[in-house]
Design a protein around this motif. Sequence first.
Motif, PDB file in Angstrom:
ATOM      1  N   ARG A   1       0.909  -1.015   0.036  1.00 44.96           N
ATOM      2  CA  ARG A   1       0.133  -0.001  -0.188  1.00 44.96           C
ATOM      3  C   ARG A   1       0.897   1.437   0.018  1.00 44.96           C
ATOM      4  O   ARG A   1       0.364   2.411  -0.440  1.00 44.96           O
ATOM      5  N   HIS A   2       2.374   1.174   0.296  1.00 40.71           N
ATOM      6  CA  HIS A   2       3.074   2.304   0.502  1.00 40.71           C
ATOM      7  C   HIS A   2       4.527   1.605  -0.034  1.00 40.71           C
ATOM      8  O   HIS A   2       4.643   0.493   0.272  1.00 40.71           O
ATOM      9  N   PRO A   3       5.369   2.514  -0.443  1.00 37.13           N
ATOM     10  CA  PRO A   3       6.842   2.041  -0.634  1.00 37.13           C
ATOM     11  C   PRO A   3       7.604   1.062   0.758  1.00 37.13           C
ATOM     12  O   PRO A   3       8.107   0.151   0.347  1.00 37.13           O
ATOM     13  N   ALA A   4       7.012   1.565   1.732  1.00 38.21           N
ATOM     14  CA  ALA A   4       7.567   0.852   2.981  1.00 38.21           C
ATOM     15  C   ALA A   4       7.368  -0.619   2.849  1.00 38.21           C
ATOM     16  O   ALA A   4       7.982  -1.514   3.669  1.00 38.21           O
ATOM     17  N   ASP A   5       6.082  -0.912   2.368  1.00 39.03           N
ATOM     18  CA  ASP A   5       5.537  -2.490   2.431  1.00 39.03           C
ATOM     19  C   ASP A   5       6.534  -3.123   1.265  1.00 39.03           C
ATOM     20  O   ASP A   5       6.425  -4.442   1.308  1.00 39.03           O
ATOM     21  N   ALA A   6       7.412  -2.634   0.454  1.00 34.93           N
ATOM     22  CA  ALA A   6       7.920  -3.305  -0.599  1.00 34.93           C
ATOM     23  C   ALA A   6       9.255  -4.013  -0.473  1.00 34.93           C
ATOM     24  O   ALA A   6       9.751  -3.533   0.621  1.00 34.93           O
ATOM     25  N   THR A   7       9.626  -4.751  -1.027  1.00 30.54           N
ATOM     26  CA  THR A   7      10.813  -5.379  -0.576  1.00 30.54           C
ATOM     27  C   THR A   7      12.188  -4.610  -0.802  1.00 30.54           C
ATOM     28  O   THR A   7      13.080  -4.589  -0.224  1.00 30.54           O
TER      29      THR A   7
ATOM     30  N   GLN B   1      12.844  -2.688   2.314  1.00 27.75           N
ATOM     31  CA  GLN B   1      13.268  -3.617   3.220  1.00 27.75           C
ATOM     32  C   GLN B   1      14.730  -4.060   3.025  1.00 27.75           C
ATOM     33  O   GLN B   1      15.654  -4.096   4.067  1.00 27.75           O
ATOM     34  N   GLU B   2      15.175  -4.167   1.788  1.00 24.54           N
ATOM     35  CA  GLU B   2      16.419  -4.299   1.457  1.00 24.54           C
ATOM     36  C   GLU B   2      17.612  -3.142   1.771  1.00 24.54           C
ATOM     37  O   GLU B   2      18.430  -3.146   2.139  1.00 24.54           O
ATOM     38  N   PHE B   3      16.724  -1.899   1.357  1.00 18.07           N
ATOM     39  CA  PHE B   3      17.716  -0.813   1.716  1.00 18.07           C
ATOM     40  C   PHE B   3      17.853  -0.746   3.200  1.00 18.07           C
ATOM     41  O   PHE B   3      18.930  -0.305   3.723  1.00 18.07           O
ATOM     42  N   ASP B   4      16.628  -0.978   4.103  1.00 18.32           N
ATOM     43  CA  ASP B   4      16.982  -0.960   5.416  1.00 18.32           C
ATOM     44  C   ASP B   4      18.103  -1.699   5.852  1.00 18.32           C
ATOM     45  O   ASP B   4      18.878  -1.237   6.934  1.00 18.32           O
ATOM     46  N   LYS B   5      18.114  -2.834   5.401  1.00 12.08           N
ATOM     47  CA  LYS B   5      19.241  -4.076   5.733  1.00 12.08           C
ATOM     48  C   LYS B   5      20.683  -3.580   5.490  1.00 12.08           C
ATOM     49  O   LYS B   5      21.445  -3.774   6.126  1.00 12.08           O
ATOM     50  N   GLU B   6      20.713  -2.954   4.110  1.00 18.51           N
ATOM     51  CA  GLU B   6      22.196  -2.472   3.768  1.00 18.51           C
ATOM     52  C   GLU B   6      22.471  -1.129   4.371  1.00 18.51           C
ATOM     53  O   GLU B   6      23.504  -1.005   4.552  1.00 18.51           O
TER      54      GLU B   6
ATOM     55  N   PHE C   1      20.848   4.163   8.604  1.00 12.10           N
ATOM     56  CA  PHE C   1      19.823   5.092   8.241  1.00 12.10           C
ATOM     57  C   PHE C   1      18.680   4.683   8.692  1.00 12.10           C
ATOM     58  O   PHE C   1      17.737   5.579   9.223  1.00 12.10           O
ATOM     59  N   ALA C   2      18.322   3.381   8.998  1.00  9.80           N
ATOM     60  CA  ALA C   2      16.942   2.880   9.221  1.00  9.80           C
ATOM     61  C   ALA C   2      16.702   3.087  10.718  1.00  9.80           C
ATOM     62  O   ALA C   2      15.658   3.054  11.302  1.00  9.80           O
TER      63      ALA C   2
END
Length: 115
Positions: free
Chosen positions: A23-29, A32-37, A41-42
């Motif tokens: 429903r929002h870009p935060a729901d997309a893979t 989540q990958e950006f947050d892991k890398e 920042f996350a």
Amino acid sequence: MSKDVVEDMRWHKEKCVNDDVIRHPADATAWQEFDKENDWFALDPRNVRLGLASDGFNPFGNMSTSYSMWPVIIFSYNLPPWKCMKEPLLFLPTLISGKNSPGNDIDVYLQPLIN
């Protein structure tokens, strides 16, 4: 900015529903990958995540006129979906105009914004 907007800047971290529906870009893979890398920042949900969009049009409505306008719009993905695309919360940092579309040279026009 109003207090509501400041509080909404943490929406993607605190109130986003994770039910495998995007429903929002935060729901997309990709988010989540950006947050892991970029875990540094996350860590702080107030770090601003921006989206950039541009599309050209002929301002005179006459297709035989070779003149185009390319608005560049920036929006914050931190906000909830019902706010992130609302007009008062969009930013227009640059407007590219000219006889031809910028094409592959759009990076030249965006360089001051990136700096």
